[in-house]
Design a protein around this motif. Structure first.
Motif, PDB file in Angstrom:
ATOM      1  N   GLN A  76    -130.703  54.833 -88.143  1.00 25.76           N
ATOM      2  CA  GLN A  76    -129.699  54.452 -89.148  1.00 25.76           C
ATOM      3  C   GLN A  76    -128.423  54.018 -88.417  1.00 25.76           C
ATOM      4  O   GLN A  76    -128.016  54.669 -87.439  1.00 25.76           O
ATOM      5  CB  GLN A  76    -129.378  55.636 -90.054  1.00 25.76           C
ATOM      6  N   PRO A  77    -127.777  52.943 -88.873  1.00 21.04           N
ATOM      7  CA  PRO A  77    -126.575  52.458 -88.187  1.00 21.04           C
ATOM      8  C   PRO A  77    -125.507  53.533 -88.012  1.00 21.04           C
ATOM      9  O   PRO A  77    -124.874  53.610 -86.959  1.00 21.04           O
ATOM     10  CB  PRO A  77    -126.071  51.334 -89.113  1.00 21.04           C
ATOM     11  N   GLN A  78    -125.361  54.404 -89.024  1.00 22.31           N
ATOM     12  CA  GLN A  78    -124.347  55.463 -88.904  1.00 22.31           C
ATOM     13  C   GLN A  78    -124.725  56.458 -87.807  1.00 22.31           C
ATOM     14  O   GLN A  78    -123.857  57.038 -87.160  1.00 22.31           O
ATOM     15  CB  GLN A  78    -124.247  56.245 -90.213  1.00 22.31           C
ATOM     16  N   GLY A  79    -126.027  56.668 -87.661  1.00 19.43           N
ATOM     17  CA  GLY A  79    -126.492  57.590 -86.628  1.00 19.43           C
ATOM     18  C   GLY A  79    -126.230  57.009 -85.245  1.00 19.43           C
ATOM     19  O   GLY A  79    -125.770  57.704 -84.335  1.00 19.43           O
ATOM     20  N   ARG A  80    -126.512  55.729 -85.125  1.00 14.76           N
ATOM     21  CA  ARG A  80    -126.261  55.064 -83.845  1.00 14.76           C
ATOM     22  C   ARG A  80    -124.763  55.091 -83.534  1.00 14.76           C
ATOM     23  O   ARG A  80    -124.349  55.402 -82.410  1.00 14.76           O
ATOM     24  CB  ARG A  80    -126.773  53.627 -83.910  1.00 14.76           C
ATOM     25  N   ALA A  81    -123.949  54.810 -84.540  1.00 14.72           N
ATOM     26  CA  ALA A  81    -122.494  54.788 -84.328  1.00 14.72           C
ATOM     27  C   ALA A  81    -121.999  56.170 -83.899  1.00 14.72           C
ATOM     28  O   ALA A  81    -121.175  56.292 -82.978  1.00 14.72           O
ATOM     29  CB  ALA A  81    -121.789  54.334 -85.602  1.00 14.72           C
ATOM     30  N   ALA A  82    -122.545  57.206 -84.544  1.00 15.84           N
ATOM     31  CA  ALA A  82    -122.131  58.566 -84.175  1.00 15.84           C
ATOM     32  C   ALA A  82    -122.554  58.870 -82.747  1.00 15.84           C
ATOM     33  O   ALA A  82    -121.805  59.458 -81.955  1.00 15.84           O
ATOM     34  CB  ALA A  82    -122.760  59.577 -85.141  1.00 15.84           C
ATOM     35  N   PHE A  83    -123.758  58.421 -82.396  1.00 13.96           N
ATOM     36  CA  PHE A  83    -124.266  58.668 -81.043  1.00 13.96           C
ATOM     37  C   PHE A  83    -123.362  57.988 -80.005  1.00 13.96           C
ATOM     38  O   PHE A  83    -123.030  58.577 -78.973  1.00 13.96           O
ATOM     39  CB  PHE A  83    -125.705  58.156 -80.939  1.00 13.96           C
ATOM     40  N   LEU A  84    -122.940  56.758 -80.310  1.00 17.74           N
ATOM     41  CA  LEU A  84    -122.093  56.045 -79.355  1.00 17.74           C
ATOM     42  C   LEU A  84    -120.755  56.772 -79.150  1.00 17.74           C
ATOM     43  O   LEU A  84    -120.211  56.783 -78.039  1.00 17.74           O
ATOM     44  CB  LEU A  84    -121.851  54.597 -79.819  1.00 17.74           C
ATOM     45  N   ARG A  85    -120.280  57.420 -80.187  1.00 19.30           N
ATOM     46  CA  ARG A  85    -119.044  58.210 -80.023  1.00 19.30           C
ATOM     47  C   ARG A  85    -119.288  59.395 -79.100  1.00 19.30           C
ATOM     48  O   ARG A  85    -118.422  59.769 -78.297  1.00 19.30           O
ATOM     49  CB  ARG A  85    -118.536  58.685 -81.387  1.00 19.30           C
ATOM     50  N   LEU A  86    -120.466  59.980 -79.227  1.00 21.24           N
ATOM     51  CA  LEU A  86    -120.803  61.108 -78.341  1.00 21.24           C
ATOM     52  C   LEU A  86    -120.954  60.637 -76.893  1.00 21.24           C
ATOM     53  O   LEU A  86    -120.559  61.336 -75.952  1.00 21.24           O
ATOM     54  CB  LEU A  86    -122.105  61.776 -78.786  1.00 21.24           C
ATOM     55  N   VAL A  87    -121.511  59.445 -76.739  1.00 20.22           N
ATOM     56  CA  VAL A  87    -121.727  58.906 -75.383  1.00 20.22           C
ATOM     57  C   VAL A  87    -120.398  58.781 -74.639  1.00 20.22           C
ATOM     58  O   VAL A  87    -120.326  59.016 -73.426  1.00 20.22           O
ATOM     59  CB  VAL A  87    -122.454  57.539 -75.462  1.00 20.22           C
ATOM     60  N   ARG A 113    -123.379  51.616 -71.101  1.00 17.90           N
ATOM     61  CA  ARG A 113    -122.503  51.417 -69.949  1.00 17.90           C
ATOM     62  C   ARG A 113    -121.192  50.742 -70.380  1.00 17.90           C
ATOM     63  O   ARG A 113    -120.121  50.994 -69.821  1.00 17.90           O
ATOM     64  CB  ARG A 113    -123.253  50.508 -68.976  1.00 17.90           C
ATOM     65  N   ALA A 114    -121.318  49.879 -71.384  1.00 19.98           N
ATOM     66  CA  ALA A 114    -120.128  49.175 -71.880  1.00 19.98           C
ATOM     67  C   ALA A 114    -119.152  50.168 -72.528  1.00 19.98           C
ATOM     68  O   ALA A 114    -117.948  49.931 -72.577  1.00 19.98           O
ATOM     69  CB  ALA A 114    -120.556  48.115 -72.894  1.00 19.98           C
ATOM     70  N   ILE A 115    -119.695  51.284 -72.998  1.00 20.22           N
ATOM     71  CA  ILE A 115    -118.850  52.305 -73.644  1.00 20.22           C
ATOM     72  C   ILE A 115    -118.328  53.314 -72.630  1.00 20.22           C
ATOM     73  O   ILE A 115    -117.216  53.805 -72.719  1.00 20.22           O
ATOM     74  CB  ILE A 115    -119.678  53.055 -74.711  1.00 20.22           C
ATOM     75  N   ASN A 116    -119.176  53.626 -71.668  1.00 14.55           N
ATOM     76  CA  ASN A 116    -118.843  54.673 -70.699  1.00 14.55           C
ATOM     77  C   ASN A 116    -119.411  54.271 -69.334  1.00 14.55           C
ATOM     78  O   ASN A 116    -120.582  54.518 -69.033  1.00 14.55           O
ATOM     79  CB  ASN A 116    -119.449  56.009 -71.183  1.00 14.55           C
TER      80      ASN A 116
END
Ligand SMILES: CC(C)(COP(=O)(O)OP(=O)(O)OC[C@H]1O[C@@H](n2cnc3c(N)ncnc32)[C@H](O)[C@@H]1OP(=O)(O)O)[C@@H](O)C(=O)NCCC(=O)NCCSC(=O)C(=O)O
Length: 388
Positions: A76-87, A113-116
């Motif tokens: 789910q897009p919201q799940g992915r978005a939440a995961f990226l915040r955790l990353v 990698r683009a996020i962290n």
């Protein structure tokens, strides 16, 4: 965990089954904050329901101790978005999907990698991220079979024997993952740049198949199954039955230990047979066999207790846990209602402990999300959408 060497290292763990969860177990035991992320369906917690208290298996409890649990539907897009915040808050990510799965989920190495940039991303697979078998499903037996390891295990004339210890999954996969992760973490501290750690269990076992690999290019070539020095070809390195149907591991391999062995057994005539091969080895093995059949395992243990020549009993699993050696090493841990084992290394200034029981799926979801800066409303929204 006072003095824990990996205190402060945060690991997001998407891995499943055995190799990844055991790699993150080692990191968790060493003090890393491992967050086990399960999907909303049959994650490990559900898959490994079994025989233990509350229906959760001893296996799940042992392998996932010292970790926290979060459920997140990454499809789910919201799940992915939440995961990226955790990353953004993590040092390490571990996954054990087939190549391409994490890219499909939008959480592949390049995206993260683009996020962290400091993130160490470890992908554990059977065959690696490339090669003709990269996409193939597989298990330990496939990896050790393909790598030329299984062919060497077993007795002469018999079929390949399945080892009870998953050499590919655990020593190949889990330990190589820990090695790659720690090396990349060390480097990231200096450079600020993380890395993709590509662990292929089949590579890892091939790289450790040292004796056959070296023999391949020697004059004698690779020995037949059960016939190499360390696989049954040397009478001074073998398993011998005792009078009570048990076995002794007899390994006075070097000349000095062989001499002690022969002297202890009052067989000076065996001394010149050190390293015997061919017919002499067959005859010597028969003599050793009949000698060991003359006493019980306990008698042989008592006999060899004070003799330094590499002779020890072949113990059952429960017996091993009770052996004075492992008791002294504090290898057995009773926690969370099951018998567990201590980590494979001890470091000065740190005493291992089971600080947390294995999490139920999603048990620490709220806590983990709050720590990562999610508001109570955001968490409620994720819950309402069955994302967490
Ligand atoms: C073990 C596997 C063969 C299992 O194959 P599969 O069950 O087909 O899983 P895949 O990895 O291909 O894909 C995982 C799917 O789960 C989905 N997925 C995963 N996590 C999530 C979350 N959090 N949310 C939503 N969906 C998720 C992911 O999108 C994939 O779906 P889709 O995108 O819809 O496909 C494979 O994972 C694999 O080869 N892994 C690497 C090697 C390995 O671990 N081997 C087993 C060793 S253990 C062993 O030997 C043993 O225990 O015995």
């Amino acid at each position: 965990m006072s003095g824990a060497p990996l205190h402060g290292v945060r690991v997001l763990d998407l891995s499943r089954l055995l190799p990844g969860p055991v790699a993150t177990l080692h990191l968790a035991d060493l003090g890393a904050d491992v967050i086990k992320i399960e999907d909303r369906g049959a994650g490990d917690y559900a898959r490994l329901l079994g025989d233990g208290p509350g229906g959760v298996s001893a296996f799940y409890r042992s392998v996932n101790r010292n970790k926290r649990g979060l459920r997140l539907d990454l499809k789910q897009p919201q799940g992915r978005a939440a995961f990226l915040r955790l990353v953004a808050t993590a040092d390490v990510l571990v996954e054990s999907f087939r190549p391409g799965v994490s890219d499909r989920l939008g959480i592949g190495y390049q995206a993260l990698r683009a996020i962290n940039a400091k993130l160490v991303y470890c992908a554990i697979t059977g065959y690696g991220q490339n090669g003709p078998l990269a996409m193939a499903a597989g298990h330990d037996l496939n990896y050790i079979g393909l790598a030329g390891v299984l062919d060497q295990i077993g007795v002469k004339g018999g079929p390949p024997a399945i080892p009870n210890l998953q050499i590919g999954d655990l020593l190949g996969g889990a330990m190589s993952a820990v090695m790659g992760i720690l090396a990349a973490l060390f480097d990231a501290q200096r450079t600020g740049q993380g890395r993709l750690v590509d662990v292929a269990m089949s590579d890892a076992v091939l790289a450790h198949n040292l004796f056959p690999l070296f023999a391949l290019h020697g004059s004698a070539g690779v020995a037949e199954r059960g016939c190499d020095v360390l696989t049954g070809g040397d009478p001074g390195y073998g398993v011998y039955a005792t009078a009570d149907g048990r076995y002794m591991a007899v390994a006075p391999l070097e000349k000095k230990f062989w001499d002690v062995f022969c002297a202890a057994l009052q067989r000076p005539d065996w001394k010149p047979l050190h390293g015997a091969r061919g017919a002499a080895a067959v005859a010597l093995r028969r003599e050793i066999e009949s000698l060991f059949l003359s006493r019980t395992q306990a008698d042989w243990c008592a006999f060899f207790a004070a003799i330094d020549c590499c002779v020890t009993p072949v113990l059952g699993v429960a017996e091993a846990l009770e052996h004075a050696q492992f008791v002294a090493r504090e290898m057995v841990v009773h926690a969370d209602g099951v018998t567990q084992y201590a980590p494979p290394v001890k470091l000065s200034g740190w005493v291992f402990a089971v600080e947390r029981a294995a999490p139920a799926a999603g048990e620490h979801g709220e806590e983990v999300l709050l720590e990562a800066g999610f508001s109570a409303d955001e968490i409620a929204t994720l819950r309402a959408a069955s994302v967490t």
